[in-house]
Design a protein around this motif. Structure first.
Motif, PDB file in Angstrom:
ATOM      1  N   HIS A  84       0.825  -1.209   0.000  1.00 33.35           N
ATOM      2  CA  HIS A  84       0.000   0.000   0.000  1.00 33.35           C
ATOM      3  C   HIS A  84       0.863   1.265   0.000  1.00 33.35           C
ATOM      4  O   HIS A  84       0.481   2.264  -0.631  1.00 33.35           O
ATOM      5  CB  HIS A  84      -0.942  -0.019   1.206  1.00 33.35           C
ATOM      6  CG  HIS A  84      -2.154  -0.867   1.009  1.00 33.35           C
ATOM      7  ND1 HIS A  84      -3.399  -0.356   0.727  1.00 33.35           N
ATOM      8  CD2 HIS A  84      -2.308  -2.218   1.026  1.00 33.35           C
ATOM      9  CE1 HIS A  84      -4.269  -1.340   0.592  1.00 33.35           C
ATOM     10  NE2 HIS A  84      -3.634  -2.478   0.768  1.00 33.35           N
TER      11      HIS A  84
ATOM     12  N   VAL B 283       1.949   1.716  -3.673  1.00 38.95           N
ATOM     13  CA  VAL B 283       0.873   2.191  -4.545  1.00 38.95           C
ATOM     14  C   VAL B 283       0.618   3.682  -4.314  1.00 38.95           C
ATOM     15  O   VAL B 283       0.278   4.420  -5.240  1.00 38.95           O
ATOM     16  CB  VAL B 283      -0.409   1.364  -4.317  1.00 38.95           C
ATOM     17  CG1 VAL B 283      -1.616   2.028  -4.970  1.00 38.95           C
ATOM     18  CG2 VAL B 283      -0.225  -0.049  -4.861  1.00 38.95           C
TER      19      VAL B 283
ATOM     20  N   TRP C 284      -2.731  -6.734  -7.490  1.00 35.41           N
ATOM     21  CA  TRP C 284      -3.421  -5.472  -7.206  1.00 35.41           C
ATOM     22  C   TRP C 284      -2.520  -4.271  -7.491  1.00 35.41           C
ATOM     23  O   TRP C 284      -2.964  -3.271  -8.069  1.00 35.41           O
ATOM     24  CB  TRP C 284      -3.873  -5.456  -5.750  1.00 35.41           C
ATOM     25  CG  TRP C 284      -4.437  -4.136  -5.313  1.00 35.41           C
ATOM     26  CD1 TRP C 284      -5.650  -3.603  -5.665  1.00 35.41           C
ATOM     27  CD2 TRP C 284      -3.806  -3.180  -4.455  1.00 35.41           C
ATOM     28  NE1 TRP C 284      -5.812  -2.370  -5.066  1.00 35.41           N
ATOM     29  CE2 TRP C 284      -4.701  -2.083  -4.325  1.00 35.41           C
ATOM     30  CE3 TRP C 284      -2.592  -3.141  -3.775  1.00 35.41           C
ATOM     31  CZ2 TRP C 284      -4.414  -0.972  -3.542  1.00 35.41           C
ATOM     32  CZ3 TRP C 284      -2.290  -2.029  -2.995  1.00 35.41           C
ATOM     33  CH2 TRP C 284      -3.185  -0.955  -2.886  1.00 35.41           C
ATOM     34  N   ARG C 285      -1.251  -4.375  -7.118  1.00 36.07           N
ATOM     35  CA  ARG C 285      -0.300  -3.278  -7.370  1.00 36.07           C
ATOM     36  C   ARG C 285      -0.137  -3.033  -8.866  1.00 36.07           C
ATOM     37  O   ARG C 285      -0.177  -1.884  -9.323  1.00 36.07           O
ATOM     38  CB  ARG C 285       1.054  -3.588  -6.733  1.00 36.07           C
ATOM     39  CG  ARG C 285       2.100  -2.501  -6.964  1.00 36.07           C
ATOM     40  CD  ARG C 285       3.383  -2.799  -6.222  1.00 36.07           C
ATOM     41  NE  ARG C 285       4.138  -3.896  -6.801  1.00 36.07           N
ATOM     42  CZ  ARG C 285       5.011  -3.759  -7.794  1.00 36.07           C
ATOM     43  NH1 ARG C 285       5.212  -2.577  -8.349  1.00 36.07           N
ATOM     44  NH2 ARG C 285       5.678  -4.812  -8.240  1.00 36.07           N
TER      45      ARG C 285
ATOM     46  N   GLN D 119      -2.202  -3.812 -11.301  1.00 31.99           N
ATOM     47  CA  GLN D 119      -3.458  -3.300 -11.853  1.00 31.99           C
ATOM     48  C   GLN D 119      -3.645  -1.818 -11.507  1.00 31.99           C
ATOM     49  O   GLN D 119      -4.043  -1.018 -12.364  1.00 31.99           O
ATOM     50  CB  GLN D 119      -4.627  -4.115 -11.319  1.00 31.99           C
ATOM     51  CG  GLN D 119      -5.978  -3.687 -11.894  1.00 31.99           C
ATOM     52  CD  GLN D 119      -7.122  -4.477 -11.271  1.00 31.99           C
ATOM     53  OE1 GLN D 119      -7.160  -4.678 -10.056  1.00 31.99           O
ATOM     54  NE2 GLN D 119      -8.043  -4.941 -12.091  1.00 31.99           N
ATOM     55  N   THR D 120      -3.336  -1.457 -10.256  1.00 32.53           N
ATOM     56  CA  THR D 120      -3.569  -0.081  -9.809  1.00 32.53           C
ATOM     57  C   THR D 120      -2.561   0.901 -10.407  1.00 32.53           C
ATOM     58  O   THR D 120      -2.948   1.947 -10.946  1.00 32.53           O
ATOM     59  CB  THR D 120      -3.498  -0.001  -8.274  1.00 32.53           C
ATOM     60  OG1 THR D 120      -4.439  -0.924  -7.707  1.00 32.53           O
ATOM     61  CG2 THR D 120      -3.831   1.408  -7.793  1.00 32.53           C
ATOM     62  N   ARG D 121      -1.268   0.550 -10.337  1.00 30.27           N
ATOM     63  CA  ARG D 121      -0.242   1.506 -10.768  1.00 30.27           C
ATOM     64  C   ARG D 121       0.020   1.476 -12.270  1.00 30.27           C
ATOM     65  O   ARG D 121       0.278   2.516 -12.875  1.00 30.27           O
ATOM     66  CB  ARG D 121       1.077   1.229 -10.028  1.00 30.27           C
ATOM     67  CG  ARG D 121       1.091   1.721  -8.594  1.00 30.27           C
ATOM     68  CD  ARG D 121       2.502   1.827  -8.079  1.00 30.27           C
ATOM     69  NE  ARG D 121       3.281   2.808  -8.826  1.00 30.27           N
ATOM     70  CZ  ARG D 121       4.584   3.037  -8.629  1.00 30.27           C
ATOM     71  NH1 ARG D 121       5.232   2.339  -7.722  1.00 30.27           N
ATOM     72  NH2 ARG D 121       5.207   3.938  -9.341  1.00 30.27           N
TER      73      ARG D 121
ATOM     74  N   ARG E 104      -4.627   0.970 -14.301  1.00 32.54           N
ATOM     75  CA  ARG E 104      -5.659   1.973 -14.031  1.00 32.54           C
ATOM     76  C   ARG E 104      -5.097   3.393 -13.998  1.00 32.54           C
ATOM     77  O   ARG E 104      -5.658   4.299 -14.635  1.00 32.54           O
ATOM     78  CB  ARG E 104      -6.342   1.676 -12.696  1.00 32.54           C
ATOM     79  CG  ARG E 104      -7.219   0.434 -12.705  1.00 32.54           C
ATOM     80  CD  ARG E 104      -7.865   0.260 -11.350  1.00 32.54           C
ATOM     81  NE  ARG E 104      -8.720  -0.914 -11.303  1.00 32.54           N
ATOM     82  CZ  ARG E 104      -9.342  -1.332 -10.204  1.00 32.54           C
ATOM     83  NH1 ARG E 104      -9.195  -0.658  -9.071  1.00 32.54           N
ATOM     84  NH2 ARG E 104     -10.092  -2.416 -10.236  1.00 32.54           N
ATOM     85  N   ARG E 105      -4.035   3.587 -13.231  1.00 33.76           N
ATOM     86  CA  ARG E 105      -3.526   4.945 -13.051  1.00 33.76           C
ATOM     87  C   ARG E 105      -2.887   5.476 -14.330  1.00 33.76           C
ATOM     88  O   ARG E 105      -3.159   6.575 -14.766  1.00 33.76           O
ATOM     89  CB  ARG E 105      -2.517   4.962 -11.898  1.00 33.76           C
ATOM     90  CG  ARG E 105      -2.061   6.342 -11.488  1.00 33.76           C
ATOM     91  CD  ARG E 105      -1.201   6.267 -10.236  1.00 33.76           C
ATOM     92  NE  ARG E 105      -1.959   5.703  -9.114  1.00 33.76           N
ATOM     93  CZ  ARG E 105      -1.406   5.351  -7.951  1.00 33.76           C
ATOM     94  NH1 ARG E 105      -0.096   5.460  -7.786  1.00 33.76           N
ATOM     95  NH2 ARG E 105      -2.154   4.874  -6.988  1.00 33.76           N
TER      96      ARG E 105
END
Length: 346
Positions: free
Chosen positions: A208, A211, A251-252, A254-256, A259-260
């Motif tokens: 977290h 991210v 998750w990391r 996908q998020t960084r 998506r971002r």
């Protein structure tokens, strides 16, 4: 107060009746407030915490530069009504420290394994503004891990390798080290509710932090083990944390990296994973055909090439990932920390 910053220390305790009292008493005097969190211990831990806290609070009446609702206590005992896990205990301390206006919050376990004399070294990167989060590292120097058993070392090394993928902090090691410090700003920005309450909290928190693009510092420290008995069952623990790290890794990415802002690192990770799995399956199939006396030369060559492509893709992904996160990792040498503190004090 330490170097112009108010300092809080969260002491986590579960079945630490024999050790927690001494831990509370040996917290350095520059610490403004101590939050002792008993995670519903079935032993006499809570009674020890109340007794020691009361004695310290009666003997000292500090002028604290924090917002505390009119309370002027140095030690704040907190007890969970039911056992919620190590991560939940740390979160309870974090939340209370932020509410009290503490600038930097450290964590020391109630088992006496964390030397209070080096607390300043753990705090220094965060207090100096060089990092948002600092953690001890018992694996940096061979001499520091002398007190660590082979079983613990192997398990820690395994989790270190997996945590590099999960967290994106590729030069970091010893992710299980709970001797930490974090800025109040980082605590407030993190979604702590999304971080596990279990013993995988430390690994999950690092993901977290990444991210949210917070800087993390590793601080060399010596491994210390006494007569305490760990409540962790290591094999189930490693299995649980390994699955947690796999989910955190996905998750990391996908998020960084999706998506971002799309980053080609995710493509190379996907190609590497598919190539290695497909190549390995093909190699097994080729071996079976060879045992049966069937001609599998072409298939063997293809499977080997697939594995090679997967390996190169994975190596490329790791290199790109490490480069992307390079600025988030702070190299903090013990000698540099000591010299800086001496200069500032002088």
């Amino acid at each position: 107060m330490y170097r112009g910053k108010t300092i809080g220390v969260v002491v986590t305790a579960y079945n630490e009746e024999s050790f927690v009292g001494e831990v509370i008493e040996t917290v350095p005097q520059f610490v403004d407030r101590i939050y002792v969190v008993d995670d519903a211990s079935p032993d006499g831990c809570w009674e020890v915490i109340k007794r020691v806290s009361s004695r310290i609070n009666d003997d000292t009446a500090p002028e604290l530069a924090v917002t505390d609702g009119g309370e002027n206590r140095r030690v704040i005992p907190i007890r969970h009504e039911e056992n919620r896990g190590y991560g939940a205990a740390v979160k309870s301390g974090y939340e209370r420290a932020v509410a009290d206006g503490i600038d930097v919050v450290a964590v020391m376990n109630g088992d006496g394994q964390m030397d209070p004399e080096i607390l300043d070294r753990i705090l220094d990167p965060v207090v100096a503004g060089e990092a948002d989060y600092a953690k001890g590292n018992r694996l940096h120097n061979p001499g520091d891990r002398r007190g660590m058993s082979t079983f613990r070392f192997v398990g820690n090394a395994l989790l270190t390798g997996l945590s590099k993928f999960s967290t994106g902090y590729w030069t970091m090691s010893d992710p299980q080290n709970g001797y930490t410090a974090i800025s109040s700003e980082a605590i407030e920005e993190l979604d702590l509710e999304s971080v596990t309450d279990e013993y995988g909290f430390l690994n999950h928190l690092l993901t977290h932090l990444n991210v949210n693009e917070f800087r993390v510092a590793d601080v060399p420290m010596r491994a210390v083990y006494g007569d305490e008995e760990s409540s962790i069952r290591y094999l189930p623990f490693v299995r649980f944390v390994s699955l947690l790290l796999l989910r955190s890794f996905l998750w990391r990415l996908q998020t960084r990296y999706v998506r971002r802002e799309f980053h080609p690192t995710v493509v190379f990770y996907a190609a590497g994973g598919v190539g290695l799995v497909a190549g390995a399956i093909a190699l097994v199939g080729s071996a079976v055909r060879s045992v049966r006396g069937e001609d599998g030369f072409t298939a063997s060559i293809t499977s080997v090439l697939t594995v090679l492509v997967g390996t190169v893709s994975l190596a490329t992904a790791i290199a790109m990932d490490a480069e992307e996160n390079e600025d988030l990792e702070v190299t903090y040498d013990e000698r540099e920390s000591t010299q800086e503190s001496e200069l500032l004090e002088g």
